[in-house]
Structure formats: C-alpha cells, structure tokens
Design an enzyme around this catalytic site. Structure first.
Site, short mmCIF file in Angstrom:
data_model
loop_
_atom_site.label_atom_id
_atom_site.label_comp_id
_atom_site.label_asym_id
_atom_site.label_seq_id
_atom_site.Cartn_x
_atom_site.Cartn_y
_atom_site.Cartn_z
CG ASP A 219 60.99 48.04 -42.46
OD1 ASP A 219 60.21 47.26 -43.00
OD2 ASP A 219 60.73 48.65 -41.40
CD GLU A 277 57.79 48.17 -46.55
OE1 GLU A 277 56.74 47.59 -46.26
OE2 GLU A 277 58.48 48.76 -45.69
C1 GLC Z 1 57.56 47.11 -42.98
C2 GLC Z 1 57.74 45.64 -42.74
C3 GLC Z 1 56.72 45.21 -41.76
C4 GLC Z 1 56.93 45.96 -40.46
C5 GLC Z 1 56.95 47.45 -40.69
C6 GLC Z 1 57.52 48.18 -39.52
O1 GLC Z 1 56.35 47.42 -43.57
O2 GLC Z 1 57.69 44.95 -43.95
O3 GLC Z 1 56.73 43.83 -41.54
O4 GLC Z 1 55.91 45.65 -39.56
O5 GLC Z 1 57.74 47.80 -41.79
O6 GLC Z 1 58.90 47.98 -39.43
#
Ligand code: GLC
Length: 559
Positions: A219, A277
């Site tokens: 994440d 991500e």
């Molecule tokens: C990422 C996740 C999202 C979350 C954010 C903070 O972007 O995919 O859902 O709100 O991180 O952890």
C-alpha cells in the site's frame, strides 16, 4: 470444479515463466465479498465458501485487501495489529484454513501490507501519545510553526482533503506537537528513517510468509520516505495530482527499503513476491520500483487512467511495456480497484482525450448522466484488450459481473473518510465497494445469509437482480461468461513468450498480435472489417462475423 496448477506455466520454447509474471490476480475487497455470519460485513469464511466460484472463473491468484484488526476509519488501511485478524473478518485459524484451501485449488494468495502508516489505535502510536521514550521517533512528530506553534509544520495536504498534520494534546493537557498523516488523522505516518520501523516490517513479512502467504501488495509504496527536512510542497498543479513532484512522494530513499524486503522474500522457497501500489510521475520512475533487486511488479495505473480512446491506450501500452522491459520486469494491467470509479461508469460518460486523475473521475463527471449500456459495452471490450496484453492482469471483484459505480449512496451512509475530509465535496470511494450481488431478487442478494441480522454495510441498489452471479451463470452472453471464456482462451492461446506486435489499423482502433492470437479493439464510431480468420471471442452480445462494431473487441486466429 476446475483446478489448475499455475506454479510455472511453460512458454512456447518449453522454459518456465514464474507464476507472478503471467498470472491473472483477482482482488478480494473482503468487507464486500461474501458475509458468512450475517453481520452485513464480508469475512474470511465467506471468501472460503466462494473459492469454487473463483476457481470456475479461472483466475490464478487472489489479493485480499487488509484483514487485520482495525478501527476501520479507512476500510482497514488503518491497521492496529499487523499480525492479527479483524474479529469482524474472522480469526487467524480461519485465515490459515483459507490459505490451505486456496492453495489446494491451485491459487496463490497475496495479502495487503500497509507500511506508510499505522492506525492511531496501534500500540506504538498510543505509546507516542503518552510520550514514552523513543515512541515518537517511530512517527513523524514536529513542533508547529508560528505563534504558539499553532500552525502545522508544513503545507502538506492529506490525500483525503484538509491538512496532513494534526496537533496532539500532551499528557499534561497542554497543546503539543503535530504528527503527520498523509491520509486520515487516524493513520499516522511512520518514520522509515528509524531502523526499528524497518526491522518491525521485515518481521511482519516473515510472520505471514511463514504461514504460506505467497506475496504482498504494498500500500502506498511510493510514500514511505519523505524529503529530508520536510520542506513545503509547491502549490498543486490542477489536474496533475499524480505527476507533480512532491516531497512526500516517490523519494529515492524508498528503494533501499525494498531491497531489504526483496532479500526477505528471496529467503523463502518458493520465493515470495510483491506488487507495488505506486502512483508516480511516469513509467521511468515506476520501473525503478521493479528493478531486479527490488519489487517484482507494480500496477500500471496509466492504463487505468486512460480514456476509452485507441490512440491514448496505444501510447500507454507501448510506454508501459518498453519501460518495464528495460528492467526486465513484467507489466501489470488493471482497469479497476477499490479506490477508483468502476470502469463501466468511467466509460459511460464523455471520454476526455488524455489520461484522467483517478479520483477526478468522481468530481468532474458528476454532472453528466452515465450511459451504463454504453459503459458496459466498452468495459466488455476493455477486458478482451486487457487479457490479451502480455504479462500480469488484476481484476477487481464485481467487474466480472459488469457492476457499475453506485453513485447515489445517501451521504449519511457513506463510510469513506474522503467524504467528510473533503467537506462533503468528494463522494469518495464507497461507490465501488458496494457488497457483491450473488443471487436472488432483492438485497442482500445472497451477500449475507437469509437469516442475517444486519443489512450489508453499504446499501446495494435494489435493481441488481439481473447482475447477480446466479442470473449470469448460465447465460452465455453474460459478462460473467465473457470473463470465463476470455480467461480460458488466454490460458489456451497465450504464453509468456508471445511478444506484442502492433498491426496497422484504422484511426480509433487498435490491433495487435501475440503468437497466433490477434486482438482487435474498436473505440471509434464506425464498424470496421476484421481480417479473415476464426473469431475466438467477441465482446458484443450480438456478433456479426468479420465485422467489429463500435465499442467492441475481438480475438481471432488467422485462418
Ligand atoms: C491506498 C489504498 C487506499 C487507502 C490508502 C491509504 O491508496 O488503496 O484504499 O485509503 O492507501 O492507506
């Protein structure tokens, strides 16, 4: 029930590509997947019961969104205990059973690790509030600026809206230091310059790897390291949220962290894997995350941000493949996830002529009515494009049912912190997180058992009866059948060594071959003729031989 071994699928010349270079991964947003105990919240045992469905769909691996104990201020991305299971989702024993059963069916299982921040309820942050020795050094605490230190330490904004800093009250009751939270106030950022933080997360990785977990989605992988001195950010450039340089994002220091993680993953047999991500400025920056001693894969968000326009998609695909290849990494295609407007709805409105902001789709297009028939037609065409591309693809639960974004959730039922933190101007991400419809004629559409004692945690539209798994299962024209057919054909016709070669085609269309398969995509307003050959799949529900109507894709093998 079909099972399949995806461990190492042979390429054309007989060599094996590792599973993570070729897989189709299905994202399970566990709160909204299937509720086994009737509390209106999806859970691990609900997922276990649906594993046969996922096997019959034909995906190779699962990515499960955070399932750890959490106050749920941000849907579980506020983790209070990285080695436990949120009671609403089940127990550690349930998780171990899930892993065993999923592996038994041939699935790999990826979890979601949240290293940028903990929950404010995490024991570390509670110790920091009490100012225990060394505790604040694990987070980003700073004195305020200005008179009485009443201004935040810098001008950074939270991703969900409002300042990225909150002032605490010291144990003696006086106004105190400020702490950084790039997301909600309940998600304090960790200090990754602190070796204790690094050691803790490597240990968390081992905890789950020891239980057989095959890898992690990371994440906010681009957020862990912040620029030294935490300088003010330049004013945001409208429409360039992801591409403007910012001292909180995509700092070079982050790569050293992932080199350490890679060593942990490689110490297992078989080696474990990562998918990042990382919302970064361009594919050159993205490819740095997937260098051979760092992470294995990273989501290709330009593809997700591309409008339904052949020219834009063509250049996004070219750029993505060539940058990934420069570091010998696979590309990782994705159309939807739990943070963005579902692509049926993105494609249901006027298409811009350039990449769109992931969350901008919610704000800018709110006024124009969605043509969901058109959106679904394009979404069906888009999946044939996606699944024909080389390397890895991620599917988001419900896209195989053609679900649209639910845009009319009443404000008082919205859960995403974005809604409140934006001052009720950005509806947030609940619309893509509505619990799945499995069967029946009315909510909860089989999401919860018949004797459920609570309604689904977000309301389902009452008109989803035609979109349930049950309604689509035996209909050869359904979106579910299209996904099943495409996944089966991908397995039968495409190998990891089939390179993409473009075929000249008319404006507004795309065509390429991979091995003996050709993929044709029409985003224009007029039909085009297809070459002679056997049509394996077409995204339209009423195909005419050798003609590709607007907003349609086809797979064919030249005869
Ligand atoms: C990422 C996740 C999202 C979350 C954010 C903070 O972007 O995919 O859902 O709100 O991180 O952890």
């Amino acid at each position: 029930m079909t099972t399949h071994d995806i461990s190492d699928r042979p390429g054309m010349s007989g060599e094996a590509a590792p599973w993570w270079k070729t897989s189709v991964v299905y994202q399970v947003y566990i709160r909204s997947f299937a509720d086994s105990d009737g509390d209106g919240v999806g859970d691990i045992n609900g997922l276990r019961a649906k594993l046969p469905y996922l096997a019959s769909l034909g995906v190779d691996a699962l990515w499960v969104n955070p399932w750890y104990p959490s106050p749920m201020e941000d849907g579980g991305y506020d983790v209070a205990d990285y080695r436990g299971i949120e009671p609403a989702f089940g127990t550690l024993a349930d998780a171990e059973e899930l892993l065993r059963e999923a592996h038994g069916l041939g699935f790999k299982v990826l979890l979601d690790i949240v290293p940028n921040h903990t929950s404010a309820a995490h024991p570390w942050f509670q110790a920091a509030l009490r100012n225990e020795p060394g505790a604040r050094e694990r987070y980003v605490f700073r004195p305020g600026r200005g008179e009485n230190a009443a201004e935040p330490p810098n001008n950074w904004q939270s991703n969900f809206g409002g300042p990225a800093w909150t002032r605490i009250t010291e144990p003696d009751g006086t106004p105190g230091e400020w702490y950084l939270h790039l997301f909600a106030p309940g998600q304090p950022d960790l200090e990754w310059g602190n070796p204790e933080v690094r050691a803790e997360f490597e240990d968390i990785l081992r905890f789950w790897f020891d239980r057989g977990v095959d890898g992690f989605r990371i994440d906010v992988a681009h957020g862990l390291s912040k620029a030294a001195g935490l300088p003010d950010a330049s004013p945001p450039v409208p429409g360039a949220h992801h591409t403007t340089a910012h001292p909180a994002w995509d700092q070079d220091e982050v790569h050293e962290i992932y080199r350490g993680w890679r060593k942990v993953a490689d110490s297992y047999d078989p080696p474990r894997i990562f998918v990042a991500e990382a919302w970064v400025a361009n594919n050159e920056r993205l490819s740095q995350y997937v260098r051979s001693d760092e992470l294995h894969t990273a989501f290709q968000f330009d593809f997700l941000r591309a409008p339904w326009r052949a020219a834009v998609m063509h250049s996004v695909i070219d750029d993505a493949i060539s940058s990934a290849r420069q570091v010998n990494a696979p590309s990782t295609w994705v159309l939807s996830n739990h943070d963005v407007v579902r692509h049926v709805t993105r494609y249901a409105r006027t298409q811009p002529d350039h990449l769109v902001e992931s969350h901008g789709a919610r704000l800018r297009w709110g006024e124009e009515p969605a043509d969901l028939t058109l959106g679904l037609k394009r979404a069906r065409a888009a999946i044939l494009l996606t699944l024909a591309l080389p390397d890895v693809a991620y599917l988001y639960q419900g896209e195989e049912l053609g679900l649209p974004e639910v845009e009319d959730i009443p404000g008082h039922l919205r859960q995403d912190p974005t809604w409140r933190q934006s001052g009720y101007t950005d509806p947030g991400r609940d619309g893509c997180r509505v619990p799945l419809p499995w069967s029946g004629q009315a909510p909860p559409f089989g999401f919860s058992p018949d004797d459920a004692h609570a309604a689904p945690w977000l309301p389902q539209p009452t008109d989803w009866a035609s979109r349930t798994v049950e309604a689509q299962e035996d209909d050869p024209d359904s979106t579910l059948s299209l996904y099943r057919d495409a996944l089966r054909l991908r397995r039968a016709h495409l190998t990891s060594t089939d390179a993409l070669e473009w075929i000249d085609s008319a404006d507004g269309t795309l065509a390429f071959s991979r091995g003996d398969l050709e993929c044709w995509v029409n985003t224009s307003n007029g039909a085009i003729d297809l070459p002679e050959g056997k049509i394996l799949a077409m995204s339209t529900q009423s195909p005419t031989q050798q003609v590709l109507p607007p907003d349609t894709s086809a797979w064919l093998v030249r005869g």
